[in-house]
Design a protein around this motif. Structure first.
Motif, PDB file in Angstrom:
ATOM      1  N   VAL A 111       0.985  -1.026   0.040  1.00 46.81           N
ATOM      2  CA  VAL A 111       0.055  -0.005   0.121  1.00 46.81           C
ATOM      3  C   VAL A 111       0.389   1.257  -0.078  1.00 46.81           C
ATOM      4  CG1 VAL A 111      -1.727   1.287   1.573  1.00 46.81           C
ATOM      5  CG2 VAL A 111      -2.089  -1.442   0.806  1.00 46.81           C
ATOM      6  N   PHE A 112       1.854   1.069   1.081  1.00 47.56           N
ATOM      7  CA  PHE A 112       3.060   1.945   1.064  1.00 47.56           C
ATOM      8  C   PHE A 112       3.573   2.922  -0.376  1.00 47.56           C
ATOM      9  CE2 PHE A 112       7.182   3.926   1.697  1.00 47.56           C
ATOM     10  CZ  PHE A 112       6.558   5.545   2.369  1.00 47.56           C
ATOM     11  N   LEU A 113       4.486   1.897  -1.342  1.00 49.73           N
ATOM     12  CA  LEU A 113       4.752   2.027  -2.502  1.00 49.73           C
ATOM     13  C   LEU A 113       3.422   2.214  -3.491  1.00 49.73           C
ATOM     14  CD1 LEU A 113       6.975  -1.676  -2.752  1.00 49.73           C
ATOM     15  CD2 LEU A 113       7.679   0.827  -2.402  1.00 49.73           C
ATOM     16  N   GLN A 114       2.280   1.544  -3.362  1.00 49.91           N
ATOM     17  CA  GLN A 114       1.470   2.494  -4.635  1.00 49.91           C
ATOM     18  C   GLN A 114       1.282   3.712  -4.536  1.00 49.91           C
ATOM     19  OE1 GLN A 114      -1.816  -0.137  -5.632  1.00 49.91           O
ATOM     20  NE2 GLN A 114      -0.008  -2.098  -5.732  1.00 49.91           N
ATOM     21  N   SER A 115       0.553   3.900  -3.191  1.00 50.61           N
ATOM     22  CA  SER A 115       0.275   5.258  -2.460  1.00 50.61           C
ATOM     23  C   SER A 115       1.188   6.400  -2.656  1.00 50.61           C
ATOM     24  CB  SER A 115       0.645   5.294  -1.019  1.00 50.61           C
ATOM     25  OG  SER A 115      -1.069   4.576  -0.748  1.00 50.61           O
ATOM     26  N   SER A 116       2.662   5.436  -2.642  1.00 52.13           N
ATOM     27  CA  SER A 116       3.872   7.012  -3.014  1.00 52.13           C
ATOM     28  C   SER A 116       3.793   6.732  -4.509  1.00 52.13           C
ATOM     29  CB  SER A 116       5.084   6.083  -2.861  1.00 52.13           C
ATOM     30  OG  SER A 116       5.497   5.578  -1.317  1.00 52.13           O
ATOM     31  N   TRP A 117       2.846   5.809  -5.340  1.00 47.66           N
ATOM     32  CA  TRP A 117       3.398   6.506  -6.683  1.00 47.66           C
ATOM     33  C   TRP A 117       1.944   8.226  -7.063  1.00 47.66           C
ATOM     34  CZ3 TRP A 117       4.212   6.574 -11.461  1.00 47.66           C
ATOM     35  CH2 TRP A 117       3.535   7.190 -12.407  1.00 47.66           C
ATOM     36  N   SER A 118       0.778   7.210  -6.247  1.00 45.70           N
ATOM     37  CA  SER A 118      -0.193   8.434  -6.272  1.00 45.70           C
ATOM     38  C   SER A 118      -0.226   9.752  -5.390  1.00 45.70           C
ATOM     39  CB  SER A 118      -1.141   8.038  -5.233  1.00 45.70           C
ATOM     40  OG  SER A 118      -1.629   7.021  -5.110  1.00 45.70           O
ATOM     41  N   ALA A 119       0.695   9.552  -4.564  1.00 49.56           N
ATOM     42  CA  ALA A 119       1.816  11.288  -4.124  1.00 49.56           C
ATOM     43  C   ALA A 119       2.159  12.280  -5.026  1.00 49.56           C
ATOM     44  CB  ALA A 119       2.830  11.275  -2.632  1.00 49.56           C
ATOM     45  N   TRP A 120       3.521  10.991  -5.594  1.00 50.87           N
ATOM     46  CA  TRP A 120       4.304  11.710  -6.637  1.00 50.87           C
ATOM     47  C   TRP A 120       3.707  12.136  -7.631  1.00 50.87           C
ATOM     48  CZ3 TRP A 120       5.429  10.420 -12.147  1.00 50.87           C
ATOM     49  CH2 TRP A 120       6.442  11.560 -11.927  1.00 50.87           C
ATOM     50  N   VAL A 121       2.540  11.467  -8.671  1.00 46.81           N
ATOM     51  CA  VAL A 121       1.268  11.722  -9.357  1.00 46.81           C
ATOM     52  C   VAL A 121       0.822  13.299  -8.695  1.00 46.81           C
ATOM     53  CG1 VAL A 121      -0.111  11.244 -10.738  1.00 46.81           C
ATOM     54  CG2 VAL A 121       1.885   9.836 -10.716  1.00 46.81           C
ATOM     55  N   ALA A 122       0.368  12.814  -7.820  1.00 44.69           N
ATOM     56  CA  ALA A 122      -0.491  14.706  -7.644  1.00 44.69           C
ATOM     57  C   ALA A 122       0.637  15.931  -6.947  1.00 44.69           C
ATOM     58  CB  ALA A 122      -0.754  14.163  -5.881  1.00 44.69           C
ATOM     59  N   TYR A 123       1.613  15.515  -6.896  1.00 41.57           N
ATOM     60  CA  TYR A 123       2.961  16.387  -6.563  1.00 41.57           C
ATOM     61  C   TYR A 123       3.268  17.012  -7.651  1.00 41.57           C
ATOM     62  CZ  TYR A 123       4.104  16.170  -1.890  1.00 41.57           C
ATOM     63  OH  TYR A 123       4.858  17.005  -0.338  1.00 41.57           O
ATOM     64  N   ARG A 124       3.251  16.290  -9.141  1.00 40.63           N
ATOM     65  CA  ARG A 124       2.923  17.017 -10.482  1.00 40.63           C
ATOM     66  C   ARG A 124       1.661  17.435 -11.046  1.00 40.63           C
ATOM     67  NH1 ARG A 124       8.128  16.160 -13.108  1.00 40.63           N
ATOM     68  NH2 ARG A 124       7.514  15.546 -14.499  1.00 40.63           N
ATOM     69  N   ILE A 125       1.043  16.841 -10.777  1.00 45.32           N
ATOM     70  CA  ILE A 125      -0.219  17.373 -10.889  1.00 45.32           C
ATOM     71  C   ILE A 125      -0.119  19.089 -10.620  1.00 45.32           C
ATOM     72  CG2 ILE A 125      -2.924  17.507 -10.790  1.00 45.32           C
ATOM     73  CD1 ILE A 125      -2.682  14.856 -10.972  1.00 45.32           C
ATOM     74  N   LEU A 126      -0.480  19.310  -9.355  1.00 41.06           N
ATOM     75  CA  LEU A 126      -0.121  20.454  -8.639  1.00 41.06           C
ATOM     76  C   LEU A 126       1.044  21.352  -8.744  1.00 41.06           C
ATOM     77  CD1 LEU A 126      -0.922  19.064  -4.846  1.00 41.06           C
ATOM     78  CD2 LEU A 126      -2.253  19.960  -6.526  1.00 41.06           C
ATOM     79  N   GLU A 127       2.157  20.724  -9.408  1.00 36.87           N
ATOM     80  CA  GLU A 127       3.593  21.714  -9.097  1.00 36.87           C
ATOM     81  C   GLU A 127       2.481  22.323 -10.950  1.00 36.87           C
ATOM     82  OE1 GLU A 127       7.724  20.889 -10.862  1.00 36.87           O
ATOM     83  OE2 GLU A 127       6.972  19.547 -10.529  1.00 36.87           O
ATOM     84  N   TYR A 128       2.788  21.299 -11.980  1.00 38.78           N
ATOM     85  CA  TYR A 128       2.485  22.206 -13.054  1.00 38.78           C
ATOM     86  C   TYR A 128       1.065  23.201 -13.159  1.00 38.78           C
ATOM     87  CZ  TYR A 128       6.477  19.848 -15.889  1.00 38.78           C
ATOM     88  OH  TYR A 128       7.318  19.635 -16.138  1.00 38.78           O
ATOM     89  N   SER A 129       0.099  22.301 -12.387  1.00 40.64           N
ATOM     90  CA  SER A 129      -0.896  23.263 -12.625  1.00 40.64           C
ATOM     91  C   SER A 129      -0.760  24.874 -12.072  1.00 40.64           C
ATOM     92  CB  SER A 129      -2.511  22.451 -11.779  1.00 40.64           C
ATOM     93  OG  SER A 129      -2.210  22.962 -10.767  1.00 40.64           O
ATOM     94  N   MET A 130      -0.331  24.634 -10.949  1.00 37.01           N
ATOM     95  CA  MET A 130       0.158  25.857  -9.996  1.00 37.01           C
ATOM     96  C   MET A 130       0.962  26.804 -11.334  1.00 37.01           C
ATOM     97  SD  MET A 130      -1.228  25.719  -6.985  1.00 37.01           S
ATOM     98  CE  MET A 130      -1.987  24.730  -6.493  1.00 37.01           C
ATOM     99  N   LYS A 131       1.326  26.416 -12.155  1.00 36.39           N
ATOM    100  CA  LYS A 131       2.191  27.187 -13.475  1.00 36.39           C
ATOM    101  C   LYS A 131       1.489  27.580 -14.365  1.00 36.39           C
ATOM    102  CE  LYS A 131       6.920  25.013 -12.128  1.00 36.39           C
ATOM    103  NZ  LYS A 131       7.808  23.825 -12.597  1.00 36.39           N
ATOM    104  N   ALA A 132       0.327  27.458 -14.578  1.00 30.31           N
ATOM    105  CA  ALA A 132      -0.289  27.305 -15.947  1.00 30.31           C
ATOM    106  C   ALA A 132      -1.291  28.472 -16.035  1.00 30.31           C
ATOM    107  CB  ALA A 132      -1.524  26.080 -16.272  1.00 30.31           C
TER     108      ALA A 132
END
Length: 148
Positions: free
Chosen positions: A61-82
């Motif tokens: 669960v931790f490994l798969q949730s880490s993937w979810s967290a990384w994707v969420a960070y990418r989404i938030l990072e790029y959407s804030m710049k847009a």
């Protein structure tokens, strides 16, 4: 937008295939070597086996949730710049993130409640992390410093 899409698509293909190639085989090896028949006179062994299975569940669960967290960070990072089309980052990120987790879930064998929970928890966390970034920082704040 192109950098976001290509990076996310690339890692959405790499992560689930690497996960499926490594993690289930490692867990099968652990179960084969540490999850044997229990003699009736050794009562503590049943608790040990349940504890080991619980640790393996939490690890997955931790490994798969880490993937979810990384994707969420990418989404938030790029959407804030847009400046426009912020919803596009959320849509593409959610599709790529959930597709990778769905691929992992489809490769599972002997599906039961615990196997389903292993997949459902990270899928739900991806959306939760995007909706509530403070929750993301609380659990996976260390992941923000990792850049791929």
């Amino acid at each position: 937008m192109l950098k976001f899409v290509t990076g996310l698509l690339m890692y959405s293909f790499i992560f689930p295939r690497a996960y499926v190639a490594v993690v289930p085989k490692g867990i099968k090896w652990i179960k084969d070597h540490f999850y044997d028949e229990i003699p009736k006179d050794v009562k503590w062994a049943r608790g040990y086996q349940k504890f080991l299975l619980g640790l393996l569940f939490c690890l997955e669960v931790f490994l798969q949730s880490s993937w979810s967290a990384w994707v969420a960070y990418r989404i938030l990072e790029y959407s804030m710049k847009a400046e426009s089309y912020k919803w596009g980052y959320f849509l593409i990120g959610a599709i790529c993130g959930e597709a990778a987790l769905g691929y992992i879930a489809r490769k599972e064998e002997n599906v039961d409640l615990w196997v389903a929970l292993r997949s459902i928890i990270p899928m739900g966390l991806l959306i939760e992390f995007v909706i509530n970034p403070r929750f993301l920082d609380t659990l996976f704040g260390w992941l923000a410093n990792i850049s791929l």
